[in-house]
Scaffold this motif. Structure first.
Motif, mmCIF file in Angstrom:
data_model
loop_
_atom_site.group_PDB
_atom_site.id
_atom_site.type_symbol
_atom_site.label_atom_id
_atom_site.label_comp_id
_atom_site.label_asym_id
_atom_site.label_seq_id
_atom_site.Cartn_x
_atom_site.Cartn_y
_atom_site.Cartn_z
ATOM 1 N N THR A 1 27.197 -36.663 65.400
ATOM 2 C CA THR A 1 26.880 -35.170 65.070
ATOM 3 C C THR A 1 28.066 -34.604 64.642
ATOM 4 O O THR A 1 28.157 -33.753 63.812
ATOM 5 C CB THR A 1 26.527 -34.648 66.375
ATOM 6 O OG1 THR A 1 25.146 -35.352 66.846
ATOM 7 C CG2 THR A 1 25.916 -33.294 66.070
ATOM 8 N N ALA A 2 29.220 -34.629 65.321
ATOM 9 C CA ALA A 2 30.442 -34.245 64.877
ATOM 10 C C ALA A 2 30.710 -34.457 63.536
ATOM 11 O O ALA A 2 31.387 -33.857 62.594
ATOM 12 C CB ALA A 2 31.667 -34.474 65.846
ATOM 13 N N ASN A 3 30.674 -36.006 63.164
ATOM 14 C CA ASN A 3 31.156 -36.481 61.759
ATOM 15 C C ASN A 3 30.328 -35.656 60.741
ATOM 16 O O ASN A 3 30.951 -35.130 59.841
ATOM 17 C CB ASN A 3 30.790 -37.710 61.955
ATOM 18 C CG ASN A 3 31.471 -38.401 60.354
ATOM 19 O OD1 ASN A 3 32.648 -38.661 60.327
ATOM 20 N ND2 ASN A 3 30.456 -38.666 59.241
ATOM 21 N N ASN A 4 29.039 -35.532 61.012
ATOM 22 C CA ASN A 4 28.085 -35.078 59.907
ATOM 23 C C ASN A 4 28.385 -33.419 59.848
ATOM 24 O O ASN A 4 28.411 -32.822 58.816
ATOM 25 C CB ASN A 4 26.735 -35.210 60.235
ATOM 26 C CG ASN A 4 26.365 -36.665 59.778
ATOM 27 O OD1 ASN A 4 26.904 -37.228 59.091
ATOM 28 N ND2 ASN A 4 25.533 -37.211 60.683
ATOM 29 N N LEU A 5 28.606 -32.683 61.219
ATOM 30 C CA LEU A 5 28.826 -31.390 60.777
ATOM 31 C C LEU A 5 30.218 -31.015 60.174
ATOM 32 O O LEU A 5 30.238 -30.185 59.318
ATOM 33 C CB LEU A 5 29.015 -30.959 62.371
ATOM 34 C CG LEU A 5 29.471 -29.431 62.296
ATOM 35 C CD1 LEU A 5 28.452 -28.502 61.810
ATOM 36 C CD2 LEU A 5 29.505 -28.823 64.083
ATOM 37 N N ALA A 6 31.162 -32.037 60.362
ATOM 38 C CA ALA A 6 32.418 -31.813 59.513
ATOM 39 C C ALA A 6 32.224 -31.910 58.059
ATOM 40 O O ALA A 6 32.748 -31.083 57.411
ATOM 41 C CB ALA A 6 33.325 -32.801 59.950
ATOM 42 N N VAL A 7 31.289 -32.912 57.598
ATOM 43 C CA VAL A 7 30.975 -32.889 55.901
ATOM 44 C C VAL A 7 30.296 -31.631 55.675
ATOM 45 O O VAL A 7 30.598 -31.101 54.654
ATOM 46 C CB VAL A 7 29.973 -34.287 55.828
ATOM 47 C CG1 VAL A 7 29.568 -34.213 54.372
ATOM 48 C CG2 VAL A 7 30.591 -35.584 56.280
ATOM 49 N N HIS A 8 29.438 -30.962 56.565
ATOM 50 C CA HIS A 8 28.779 -29.871 55.871
ATOM 51 C C HIS A 8 29.527 -28.426 56.086
ATOM 52 O O HIS A 8 29.611 -27.496 55.401
ATOM 53 C CB HIS A 8 27.566 -29.512 56.993
ATOM 54 C CG HIS A 8 26.355 -30.630 56.715
ATOM 55 N ND1 HIS A 8 25.791 -31.165 57.754
ATOM 56 C CD2 HIS A 8 26.054 -31.404 55.629
ATOM 57 C CE1 HIS A 8 24.744 -32.107 56.983
ATOM 58 N NE2 HIS A 8 25.134 -32.104 56.067
ATOM 59 N N VAL B 1 36.969 -25.773 55.224
ATOM 60 C CA VAL B 1 37.656 -26.669 54.793
ATOM 61 C C VAL B 1 38.678 -27.014 55.905
ATOM 62 O O VAL B 1 38.710 -28.191 56.860
ATOM 63 C CB VAL B 1 38.396 -26.859 53.495
ATOM 64 C CG1 VAL B 1 39.218 -28.337 53.568
ATOM 65 C CG2 VAL B 1 37.438 -26.836 52.398
ATOM 66 N N GLU B 2 39.226 -26.124 56.657
ATOM 67 C CA GLU B 2 40.226 -26.533 57.602
ATOM 68 C C GLU B 2 39.440 -26.943 59.058
ATOM 69 O O GLU B 2 40.079 -27.748 59.735
ATOM 70 C CB GLU B 2 41.101 -25.099 57.903
ATOM 71 C CG GLU B 2 42.301 -25.348 59.195
ATOM 72 C CD GLU B 2 43.134 -26.443 58.560
ATOM 73 O OE1 GLU B 2 43.833 -27.097 59.681
ATOM 74 O OE2 GLU B 2 43.327 -26.796 57.542
ATOM 75 N N GLU B 3 38.499 -26.054 59.063
ATOM 76 C CA GLU B 3 37.712 -26.377 60.318
ATOM 77 C C GLU B 3 37.103 -27.903 60.299
ATOM 78 O O GLU B 3 37.005 -28.568 61.303
ATOM 79 C CB GLU B 3 36.443 -25.567 60.356
ATOM 80 C CG GLU B 3 36.796 -24.101 60.741
ATOM 81 C CD GLU B 3 35.541 -23.324 61.010
ATOM 82 O OE1 GLU B 3 34.902 -23.311 61.814
ATOM 83 O OE2 GLU B 3 35.423 -22.394 60.102
ATOM 84 N N ALA B 4 36.685 -28.415 59.111
ATOM 85 C CA ALA B 4 36.151 -29.611 58.811
ATOM 86 C C ALA B 4 37.027 -30.701 58.925
ATOM 87 O O ALA B 4 37.117 -31.731 59.545
ATOM 88 C CB ALA B 4 35.781 -29.548 57.284
ATOM 89 N N ARG B 5 38.508 -30.257 58.711
ATOM 90 C CA ARG B 5 39.483 -31.233 58.785
ATOM 91 C C ARG B 5 39.784 -31.578 60.079
ATOM 92 O O ARG B 5 39.832 -32.615 60.631
ATOM 93 C CB ARG B 5 40.701 -30.975 57.757
ATOM 94 C CG ARG B 5 41.882 -31.971 58.178
ATOM 95 C CD ARG B 5 43.184 -31.171 57.406
ATOM 96 N NE ARG B 5 43.587 -30.058 58.329
ATOM 97 C CZ ARG B 5 44.295 -30.197 59.438
ATOM 98 N NH1 ARG B 5 44.465 -31.115 60.131
ATOM 99 N NH2 ARG B 5 44.725 -29.142 60.150
ATOM 100 N N VAL B 6 39.715 -30.412 61.029
ATOM 101 C CA VAL B 6 40.240 -30.382 62.462
ATOM 102 C C VAL B 6 39.051 -31.328 63.191
ATOM 103 O O VAL B 6 39.476 -32.454 63.943
ATOM 104 C CB VAL B 6 40.417 -29.105 62.746
ATOM 105 C CG1 VAL B 6 40.666 -29.122 64.503
ATOM 106 C CG2 VAL B 6 41.655 -28.337 62.273
ATOM 107 N N LEU C 1 38.994 -36.163 51.642
ATOM 108 C CA LEU C 1 39.263 -34.750 51.946
ATOM 109 C C LEU C 1 40.863 -34.359 51.646
ATOM 110 O O LEU C 1 41.028 -33.464 51.127
ATOM 111 C CB LEU C 1 38.843 -34.526 53.285
ATOM 112 C CG LEU C 1 38.897 -32.719 53.595
ATOM 113 C CD1 LEU C 1 38.194 -32.114 52.755
ATOM 114 C CD2 LEU C 1 38.572 -32.705 55.269
ATOM 115 N N ARG C 2 41.627 -35.230 52.040
ATOM 116 C CA ARG C 2 43.125 -34.788 51.837
ATOM 117 C C ARG C 2 43.474 -34.991 50.516
ATOM 118 O O ARG C 2 44.262 -34.324 49.903
ATOM 119 C CB ARG C 2 43.974 -36.214 52.958
ATOM 120 C CG ARG C 2 43.936 -35.936 54.354
ATOM 121 C CD ARG C 2 44.898 -36.600 54.913
ATOM 122 N NE ARG C 2 44.649 -36.948 56.531
ATOM 123 C CZ ARG C 2 44.095 -37.792 56.999
ATOM 124 N NH1 ARG C 2 43.763 -38.735 56.432
ATOM 125 N NH2 ARG C 2 43.999 -37.686 58.329
#
Length: 818
Positions: free
Chosen positions: A758-765, A772-777, A807-808
């Protein structure tokens, strides 16, 4: 500080008596002598109250007075408060007045100090040496006072304690254990508890066999013998033998003429003790508080009781004697000269549960075998090891003691003995016994089912086990000690072992929740898990017992631990294939669960083959609309999807969903689970719009039927968030993803694979909506957890790592364009 000693030998300075807790008797004797000689004294036990700040009190005492240090081996142990006391005085270059109360070599910085020895002297000589150390030697310039008329403590009716270590004239103590180790804090606590009460003080030392209750009582009696005028030891295991032992004491102190009938002698003795002070009676191995009560005297003396029974509150203050601290255990293992590495000593102490009797037996065995050989023997047969090496100062070995106590329990309460035998074959963890009350299966033995027919009867079982100290009991749970468990299991005959095995299976069946997927039952599964994993799957003989083991394995898989579940399911399946054949329902249920375990451990082809075989058998045996057949079709569709065979999975899923709705209803949980899985398969073949519509409908139904926190609800929400992102509804995907992640963290935990997905897919979205910064963290946190939980080479770990790298690179490209 200036020395202001007066010429008459008294002083207006305060002597702060610095001592180790183990030397309290010496500190009190020294303090009494100084007060009697006219000195001012500060002693923590006498002058500091409960709740006082120890460090501040110590600092204040050092600023106002002089330090009288009682040197002993315990005094220089690094962890004691005596260390900051003498080091502070040395740092201030103030004078320390040392006296030795035992043979000890002080640290090098203190060796130049001249010290006087108080040990090994008569009381009068020890007093003279102490006062010379404080005042310096001098000749009297006046006539000495007549003995008995001088001294401030004598003036208020106090009598001088004897020199610590000297025994009273009237005593019958057993021999002291020269190898007694540790227990300093417990001895100090015991002394404080007895000495603080002005009425008769009764303390009951209770704990399991072999924990050292009797040895602790003996050590207390010797260490504080100087505080008593008489000390009498009574073997109290059989209450009928107590009067004769007290009659002997009555004759010794002239409370009753020799030859007086025991009952009359006891009555006269108790009356005499009521008028006296400074006496100690020890009732050893007393098990029945009510039976002992008539022999407890009044007055201001002290009574010490040792017992396996913890229920003494009506007559005494209970004091639990637990196992040794690890450092004490290691010291005991080395007490007979064994050369042990720290690692070997720690391992043996852990294996022997830090139990004094077991450690003492091991120490004796280490005089004739190596630590490696002893470790191997313990692994081979702990019962045999604990039968050997009984020390001279213990009446029986630990194994014999457990056998004797369990025999008594069987005579007193056969049902409790049956429970204990069953628990001996499970794990040494708390077992929820009262939860089994009234729920045992029909095939349970009569003695066990009658013992647990109700919560009230189950409570009496728990109480009986507690009275014999064969296990820890709390809030209806029973926890056998590992050593006790090993002895009990090894002493069972083949017939008794088989009966205990059936009993263990009945207890597990009664305690297990019906559905392993329901979160409401997870706390119970967590408690039962070690017990179900301790059972050999091949030993289970009933459908209910096998269902309980399968439930524990399902719980493990739901919690992200498929490997231990796979091992036990494989063993269960292989056993059932051989015993019952492939067409038995129990075999097929085990096959279905094992297929999931294969799939969860990335063995997808093996999972497919097993599910396909099960589905074919169920169609042949039960038909297409049987619930088992439909469940197998659902399960096989998941395996096909894992292999990328999406069209086949979709066709099978549509067939299964139609069957569930036809046999049950649209809103039945099984139908909703099938619909949720079908929505995933629709997305897998590119039918995204249909997947979203079915996912939304199913999520609403699951929330209504099973609730927001149910794993099936959360799984559906997770999959729907993915599809919402796929159709461009990314903002909604983020909202649903955040909601689902929060609940999964709360329900499943931070490290559960479902939470991490769930965390992984939320990062993508989050990246897709520009956060982007929230996604990276979030992505980096998820990668770190996946590496730790799943491993570096797990596909999900590699997928997260690849996404983060992309992403990087994207961010670096954007920076370069600027």
């Amino acid at each position: 500080m200036a020395d202001t000693g007066a010429s008459d030998g008294t002083s207006d300075r305060v002597w702060f008596i610095s001592h180790a807790g183990a030397d309290r008797a010496w500190a009190e004797w020294v303090g009494w002598q100084l007060l009697d000689a006219g000195h001012q004294v500060e002693l923590d036990y006498w002058d500091w109250g409960t709740g006082d700040n120890f460090v501040l009190k110590m600092n204040d005492a050092l600023e106002r007075g002089r330090l009288l240090a009682l040197f002993s081996p315990a005094y220089f142990e690094p962890e004691r408060f005596t260390t900051p006391e003498w080091t502070a005085v040395v740092a201030m270059r103030e004078k320390i007045t040392p006296v030795r109360i035992d043979r000890v070599d002080p640290p090098a910085i203190l060796r130049p100090l001249l010290s006087r020895d108080l040990f090994g002297l008569s009381p009068a000589e020890a007093r003279r040496v102490l006062l010379e150390a404080v005042d310096g030697p001098s000749r009297p310039d006046t006539e000495p006072p007549f003995p008995g008329t001088h001294g401030m403590l004598r003036q208020v009716g106090a009598s001088s304690p004897r020199l610590p270590g000297s025994l009273p004239r009237v005593q019958n103590l057993p021999a002291r254990n020269a190898a007694f180790t540790g227990r300093d804090s417990l001895l100090v606590h015991l002394r404080q508890a007895l000495a603080s009460d002005q009425r008769v003080a009764v303390q009951a030392l209770h704990g399991r066999g072999g924990v050292g209750k009797t040895q602790l009582a003996i050590e207390y009696a010797y260490r504080f013998a100087g505080e008593y005028e008489l000390v009498w030891w009574i073997a109290a295991e059989d209450p009928a033998l107590i009067p004769d032992q007290l009659a002997v004491l009555a004759a010794r102190i002239n409370a009753a003429p020799a030859g007086t009938a025991p009952a009359e002698a006891v009555e006269l003795l108790l009356g005499e003790l009521g008028t006296m002070s400074r006496w100690l009676l020890v009732f050893d191995n007393a098990e029945d508080p009510t039976a002992l009560a008539p022999f407890l005297p009044g007055g201001t003396g002290h009574v010490l009781i040792t017992s396996r029974n913890p229920h003494w509150r009506t007559y005494a203050a209970p004091l639990n004697v637990d196992t040794l601290a690890r450092t004490e255990s290691i010291a005991l293992l080395r007490a007979q000269g064994a050369v042990l590495s720290d690692e070997d000593a720690d391992h043996l102490a852990h294996t022997l549960d830090d139990l004094p009797l077991a450690l003492t037996q091991a120490a004796a065995l280490l005089t004739r075998m190596s630590p490696a050989d002893l470790t191997a023997e313990l692994a081979r047969s702990m019962h045999e090891v604990l039968t050997d090496g009984c020390p001279d100062d213990y009446p029986v070995s630990l194994a014999a003691q457990v056998r004797l106590t369990s025999s008594r329990l069987e005579a007193d309460h056969p049902g409790a003995a049956a429970v204990l035998a069953a628990l001996a074959l499970l794990a040494p963890e708390p077992f929820p016994l009262t939860a089994c009350a009234g729920r045992l299966p029909d095939q349970t033995s009569t003695v066990l089912s009658e013992a647990l027919v109700s919560r009230l009867r189950a409570g009496s079982v728990v109480d009986a086990i507690a009275r014999h100290s064969l296990a820890r009991t709390q809030n209806g749970t029973v926890q056998l000690h590992r050593l006790t468990q090993a002895v009990l299991a090894d002493q069972l005959t083949p017939a008794q072992h088989e009966q205990a095995q059936r009993g263990a299976e009945a207890l597990l069946t009664a305690a297990a929740p019906k559905n392993a997927s329901e979160p409401v039952g997870w706390p119970v599964w967590q408690v039962l898990l070690p017990h179900l994993l301790a059972v050999d799957p091949a030993s289970l003989t009933t459908t209910d017992g096998r269902r309980a083991l399968r439930g524990a394995c399902w719980y493990l898989m739901d919690r992200g631990q498929p490997r231990p579940a796979r091992d036990r399911l494989q063993r269960l399946y292989d056993t059932l294939l051989q015993q019952l054949g492939p067409d038995h329902d129990d075999t097929q249920n085990a096959a279905t669960d094992l297929a999931r375990a294969y799939d969860d451990t990335q063995d997808h082809e093996r999972a497919r083959a097993l599910d396909e075989d099960t589905l074919q058998r169920r169609r042949r045996l039960h038909g297409d609309d049987h619930s088992g057949t439909l469940a197998s079709a659902d399960s096989l569709a998941i395996r096909l999807r894992s292999l990328g065979r999406y069209e086949e999975a979709l066709a099978l899923r549509e067939e299964a969903l139609a069957g569930w709705r036809r046999v049950l209803s649209v809103d039945h949980p099984e139908s909703l689970r099938a619909a949720s899985n079908l929505a995933v398969d629709l997305g897998g073949v590119g039918r995204l719009g249909e997947a979203v519509v079915l996912g939304e409908e199913t999520l609403a139904g699951l929330r209504r039927v099973l609730g927001e926190d149910h794993p099936d609800t959360l799984r559906t929400a997770y999959n729907l968030a993915i599809r919402l992102g796929d159709v461009g509804r990314v903002g909604e995907a983020v909202v649903l993803g955040e909601e689902t992640l929060e609940v999964r963290r709360r329900v499943l935990g931070e490290d559960h694979p479902g939470t991490l997905s769930t965390a992984n897919n939320l990062a993508v979205h989050l990246r897709d909506v520009g956060r982007v910064e929230e996604a990276r963290v979030l992505g980096e946190e998820t990668l770190e957890r996946r590496r730790r939980v799943l491993g570096e080479d797990h596909p999900e770990t590699r997928r997260t790592a690849a996404w983060l790298e992309a992403l990087r690179e994207q961010q670096e490209g954007l920076e370069a364009e600027k």
